[in-house]
Write an enzyme that holds these catalytic residues in place. Structure first.
Site, PDB file in Angstrom:
ATOM      1  N   TRP A 106       0.817  -1.214   0.000  1.00 15.80           N
ATOM      2  CA  TRP A 106       0.000   0.000   0.000  1.00 15.80           C
ATOM      3  C   TRP A 106       0.855   1.271   0.000  1.00 15.80           C
ATOM      4  O   TRP A 106       0.352   2.371  -0.069  1.00 15.80           O
ATOM      5  CB  TRP A 106      -0.940   0.028   1.214  1.00 15.80           C
ATOM      6  CG  TRP A 106      -0.262  -0.302   2.502  1.00 15.80           C
ATOM      7  CD1 TRP A 106       0.383   0.551   3.343  1.00 15.80           C
ATOM      8  CD2 TRP A 106      -0.164  -1.597   3.096  1.00 15.80           C
ATOM      9  NE1 TRP A 106       0.881  -0.130   4.419  1.00 15.80           N
ATOM     10  CE2 TRP A 106       0.545  -1.450   4.308  1.00 15.80           C
ATOM     11  CE3 TRP A 106      -0.619  -2.867   2.724  1.00 15.80           C
ATOM     12  CZ2 TRP A 106       0.824  -2.544   5.151  1.00 15.80           C
ATOM     13  CZ3 TRP A 106      -0.350  -3.937   3.569  1.00 15.80           C
ATOM     14  CH2 TRP A 106       0.360  -3.772   4.753  1.00 15.80           C
ATOM     15  N   ARG A 107       2.170   1.091   0.102  1.00 21.83           N
ATOM     16  CA  ARG A 107       3.030   2.272   0.120  1.00 21.83           C
ATOM     17  C   ARG A 107       3.410   2.659  -1.295  1.00 21.83           C
ATOM     18  O   ARG A 107       3.710   1.797  -2.123  1.00 21.83           O
ATOM     19  CB  ARG A 107       4.310   1.974   0.905  1.00 21.83           C
ATOM     20  CG  ARG A 107       4.131   2.155   2.376  1.00 21.83           C
ATOM     21  CD  ARG A 107       5.445   2.161   3.101  1.00 21.83           C
ATOM     22  NE  ARG A 107       5.189   2.394   4.513  1.00 21.83           N
ATOM     23  CZ  ARG A 107       6.063   2.178   5.470  1.00 21.83           C
ATOM     24  NH1 ARG A 107       7.260   1.706   5.167  1.00 21.83           N
ATOM     25  NH2 ARG A 107       5.750   2.427   6.718  1.00 21.83           N
TER      26      ARG A 107
ATOM     27  N   GLU B  48      -4.673   1.186   6.494  1.00 23.52           N
ATOM     28  CA  GLU B  48      -4.690   1.676   7.875  1.00 23.52           C
ATOM     29  C   GLU B  48      -5.841   1.063   8.659  1.00 23.52           C
ATOM     30  O   GLU B  48      -5.709   0.770   9.845  1.00 23.52           O
ATOM     31  CB  GLU B  48      -4.760   3.206   7.904  1.00 23.52           C
ATOM     32  CG  GLU B  48      -3.477   3.896   7.483  1.00 23.52           C
ATOM     33  CD  GLU B  48      -2.255   3.472   8.292  1.00 23.52           C
ATOM     34  OE1 GLU B  48      -2.406   3.098   9.467  1.00 23.52           O
ATOM     35  OE2 GLU B  48      -1.146   3.503   7.733  1.00 23.52           O
TER      36      GLU B  48
ATOM     37  N   GLN C 107      -5.160  -3.365  15.156  1.00 21.07           N
ATOM     38  CA  GLN C 107      -5.208  -4.616  15.932  1.00 21.07           C
ATOM     39  C   GLN C 107      -4.399  -5.755  15.340  1.00 21.07           C
ATOM     40  O   GLN C 107      -4.478  -6.871  15.837  1.00 21.07           O
ATOM     41  CB  GLN C 107      -6.650  -5.132  16.119  1.00 21.07           C
ATOM     42  CG  GLN C 107      -7.675  -4.090  16.412  1.00 21.07           C
ATOM     43  CD  GLN C 107      -7.716  -3.729  17.879  1.00 21.07           C
ATOM     44  OE1 GLN C 107      -7.072  -4.374  18.691  1.00 21.07           O
ATOM     45  NE2 GLN C 107      -8.440  -2.687  18.226  1.00 21.07           N
ATOM     46  N   THR C 108      -3.665  -5.530  14.263  1.00 15.86           N
ATOM     47  CA  THR C 108      -2.890  -6.663  13.749  1.00 15.86           C
ATOM     48  C   THR C 108      -1.604  -6.189  13.079  1.00 15.86           C
ATOM     49  O   THR C 108      -1.277  -5.015  13.133  1.00 15.86           O
ATOM     50  CB  THR C 108      -3.774  -7.531  12.822  1.00 15.86           C
ATOM     51  OG1 THR C 108      -3.068  -8.727  12.509  1.00 15.86           O
ATOM     52  CG2 THR C 108      -4.131  -6.828  11.536  1.00 15.86           C
TER      53      THR C 108
ATOM     54  N   GLY D 290     -11.170 -10.284  11.564  1.00  9.72           N
ATOM     55  CA  GLY D 290     -11.875  -9.989  12.815  1.00  9.72           C
ATOM     56  C   GLY D 290     -12.372  -8.558  12.890  1.00  9.72           C
ATOM     57  O   GLY D 290     -12.230  -7.775  11.946  1.00  9.72           O
TER      58      GLY D 290
ATOM     59  N   TYR E   6      -6.925   8.252  14.855  1.00 10.51           N
ATOM     60  CA  TYR E   6      -5.711   7.664  14.304  1.00 10.51           C
ATOM     61  C   TYR E   6      -5.777   7.589  12.770  1.00 10.51           C
ATOM     62  O   TYR E   6      -4.867   8.041  12.072  1.00 10.51           O
ATOM     63  CB  TYR E   6      -5.460   6.259  14.887  1.00 10.51           C
ATOM     64  CG  TYR E   6      -4.369   5.575  14.126  1.00 10.51           C
ATOM     65  CD1 TYR E   6      -3.043   5.895  14.379  1.00 10.51           C
ATOM     66  CD2 TYR E   6      -4.655   4.686  13.086  1.00 10.51           C
ATOM     67  CE1 TYR E   6      -2.018   5.332  13.628  1.00 10.51           C
ATOM     68  CE2 TYR E   6      -3.646   4.123  12.330  1.00 10.51           C
ATOM     69  CZ  TYR E   6      -2.326   4.448  12.618  1.00 10.51           C
ATOM     70  OH  TYR E   6      -1.326   3.899  11.860  1.00 10.51           O
TER      71      TYR E   6
ATOM     72  N   ASP F 201       0.055   5.369  16.878  1.00 11.87           N
ATOM     73  CA  ASP F 201      -0.333   3.972  17.114  1.00 11.87           C
ATOM     74  C   ASP F 201       0.535   3.417  18.252  1.00 11.87           C
ATOM     75  O   ASP F 201       1.289   4.157  18.901  1.00 11.87           O
ATOM     76  CB  ASP F 201      -0.205   3.149  15.828  1.00 11.87           C
ATOM     77  CG  ASP F 201       1.242   3.008  15.364  1.00 11.87           C
ATOM     78  OD1 ASP F 201       2.141   3.612  15.998  1.00 11.87           O
ATOM     79  OD2 ASP F 201       1.492   2.288  14.388  1.00 11.87           O
TER      80      ASP F 201
ATOM     81  N   CYS G 252      19.917   2.584  16.214  1.00 18.28           N
ATOM     82  CA  CYS G 252      18.841   3.578  16.208  1.00 18.28           C
ATOM     83  C   CYS G 252      19.379   4.980  15.896  1.00 18.28           C
ATOM     84  O   CYS G 252      20.360   5.423  16.490  1.00 18.28           O
ATOM     85  CB  CYS G 252      18.158   3.593  17.574  1.00 18.28           C
ATOM     86  SG  CYS G 252      16.822   4.808  17.643  1.00 18.28           S
TER      87      CYS G 252
ATOM     88  N   CYS H  76      18.250   9.706  23.123  1.00 21.12           N
ATOM     89  CA  CYS H  76      17.184   8.938  23.767  1.00 21.12           C
ATOM     90  C   CYS H  76      17.416   8.839  25.281  1.00 21.12           C
ATOM     91  O   CYS H  76      18.438   8.330  25.730  1.00 21.12           O
ATOM     92  CB  CYS H  76      17.116   7.542  23.148  1.00 21.12           C
ATOM     93  SG  CYS H  76      15.881   6.511  23.941  1.00 21.12           S
TER      94      CYS H  76
ATOM     95  N   THR I 261     -12.767  -8.446  23.371  1.00 19.24           N
ATOM     96  CA  THR I 261     -11.960  -7.409  24.022  1.00 19.24           C
ATOM     97  C   THR I 261     -12.363  -7.206  25.473  1.00 19.24           C
ATOM     98  O   THR I 261     -11.511  -7.028  26.335  1.00 19.24           O
ATOM     99  CB  THR I 261     -12.120  -6.066  23.267  1.00 19.24           C
ATOM    100  OG1 THR I 261     -12.122  -6.340  21.880  1.00 19.24           O
ATOM    101  CG2 THR I 261     -11.004  -5.110  23.604  1.00 19.24           C
TER     102      THR I 261
END
Ligand code: SF4
Length: 389
Positions: free
Chosen positions: A34-35, A51, A56-57, A95, A134, A152, A214, A220, A312
């Site tokens: 999708w990018r 998105e 949830q996954t 789901g 979101y 997220d 990183c 950080c 949930t």
């Protein structure tokens, strides 16, 4: 109580962090269907669909569903014009079916009110059905390069570590969002949002963050304090309450068809097909009341064992009752013959109930196995329509 820290990096430091993150993203970004490829414009429909699916996954789990869904509904017009049952069918396995229903509804609104083009601002996206904070921020930033920062789980984790926020989740969510908002920028907002997600998914991972590679290691606070793997902290979740239900597995004489019913349009598994069930309540069901709640007055027999399912907000225990019906039995619902299972979108709870009934009964009449194909064949769809009572 732990004090809630507020953003304390200077604007110049934030700009420097953003620059380093984008430089890292330019060579380390993940390739996803999708990018948009570098130098091309993203397709807002693909961005939105991805998105919604990704809530949830994981990317790995979503990718095959995304490709199949897109092959079936290649444009927002195709999605808007599709039958809802077909959309739910294509959603099988992901789901949270309310998302598929909202996707379909939203596609209709976009086609009627916006000529098939998703609006390009966060505020206008937020006004559409099923699009929350979101998704609106993600689509605005990624599809339209609007200044927005979607937050997220990945972004929350990265923020909690970069700023060493020790207040536990979920109470710390607002402060994490405020920190993330510092990175909303007019310069490459879509790339910045995706870079933040990629950093969380591939470097600043939940366990064993790879601080050594990183781009933010030098600034950080969690790394400096040796806290990286301990953040974000989480409050203890209260135990989920238990609920109880009864499912009715009724087989019709003659063709071995099983009774299915459509659930109410609102509430849990709204509008989905089900093996007829009682409501799910906090008290177990007694035999007499389970008989009274049955879809047909038959000689019901309870199968040993229960079907367990986790939603949930509660854990569910379902007992399954079975009975044979007369070929002329009139019941509210649809009789589904063994060769028609693949035409229906059945939530995973219902698949568990089917498996339980099949195993307990050793029933050869309900083969082939429970639907797993992503798409119903034309013949299966036709036969489904014909057998609906
Ligand atoms: Fe995460 Fe480590 Fe990078 Fe800090 S240095 S943002 S803890 S990966």
């Amino acid at each position: 109580m732990t004090a809630t820290p507020e953003p304390s990096f200077s604007a110049a430091k934030i700009r420097s962090l953003a620059r380093r993150l984008l430089a890292w993203y330019d060579h380390a970004h993940r390739v996803m269907p999708w990018r948009a490829l570098q130098g091309t414009k993203p397709d807002p429909y693909r961005v939105w669909l991805a998105e919604v699916m990704l809530q949830q996954t994981t990317v790995a789990a979503v990718t095959p569903y995304f490709e199949r869904f897109l092959a079936r509904f290649p444009t927002i017009e195709a999605l808007a014009g599709a039958n809802l049952d077909d959309v739910l069918h294509a959603w099988q396995g992901l789901g949270y079916y309310a998302r598929a229903r909202n996707l379909h509804k939203c596609a209709g609104v976009v086609c009627r009110a916006f000529g098939g083009r998703l609006p390009d601002t966060e505020a206008a996206l937020l006004a559409l059905p099923g699009i929350g904070a979101y998704t609106a921020a993600a689509v605005a930033a990624i599809a339209f390069d609007r200044k927005a920062m979607p937050v997220d789980g990945n972004v929350e984790r990265v923020m909690s570590r970069l700023f060493a926020i020790t207040e536990p989740m979920p109470a710390s969510k607002p402060v994490l969002r405020r920190h993330a908002a510092l990175f909303a920028s007019a310069h490459r907002p879509g790339d910045l949002a995706q870079a933040m997600m990629d950093l969380g998914a591939t470097v600043c991972t939940p366990r064993a963050p790879r601080c050594e590679i990183c781009p933010w290691q030098g600034d950080c606070r969690a790394f400096a304090g040796g806290l990286a793997a301990d953040l974000p902290k989480r409050s203890r979740m209260p135990k989920r309450p238990r609920r109880f239900g009864v499912a009715y597995w009724v087989e019709r004489g003659g063709d071995g068809a099983i009774l299915l019913r459509r659930r109410a349009e609102k509430g849990l598994l709204a509008g989905m097909m089900e093996i007829p069930c009682t409501n799910f309540r906090t008290e177990p069901w007694g035999k007499a009341e389970a008989d009274r709640a049955a879809p047909l007055a038959l000689n019901w027999r309870e199968l040993p064992g229960t079907v367990r399912h986790v939603f949930t907000h509660f854990d569910l225990a379902v007992t399954v009752r079975v009975a044979k019906a007369n070929a002329r039995s009139a019941a509210e619902g649809t009789w589904c013959r063994p060769d028609e299972w693949s035409a229906y979108a059945l939530p995973s709870l219902m698949k568990k109930i089917i498996r339980h009934a099949r195993q307990a009964e050793g029933d050869a009449t309900i083969r082939p196995p429970i639907p797993s194909r992503p798409a119903a064949s034309g013949a299966a769809r036709r036969s489904r329509r014909m057998s609906r009572s």
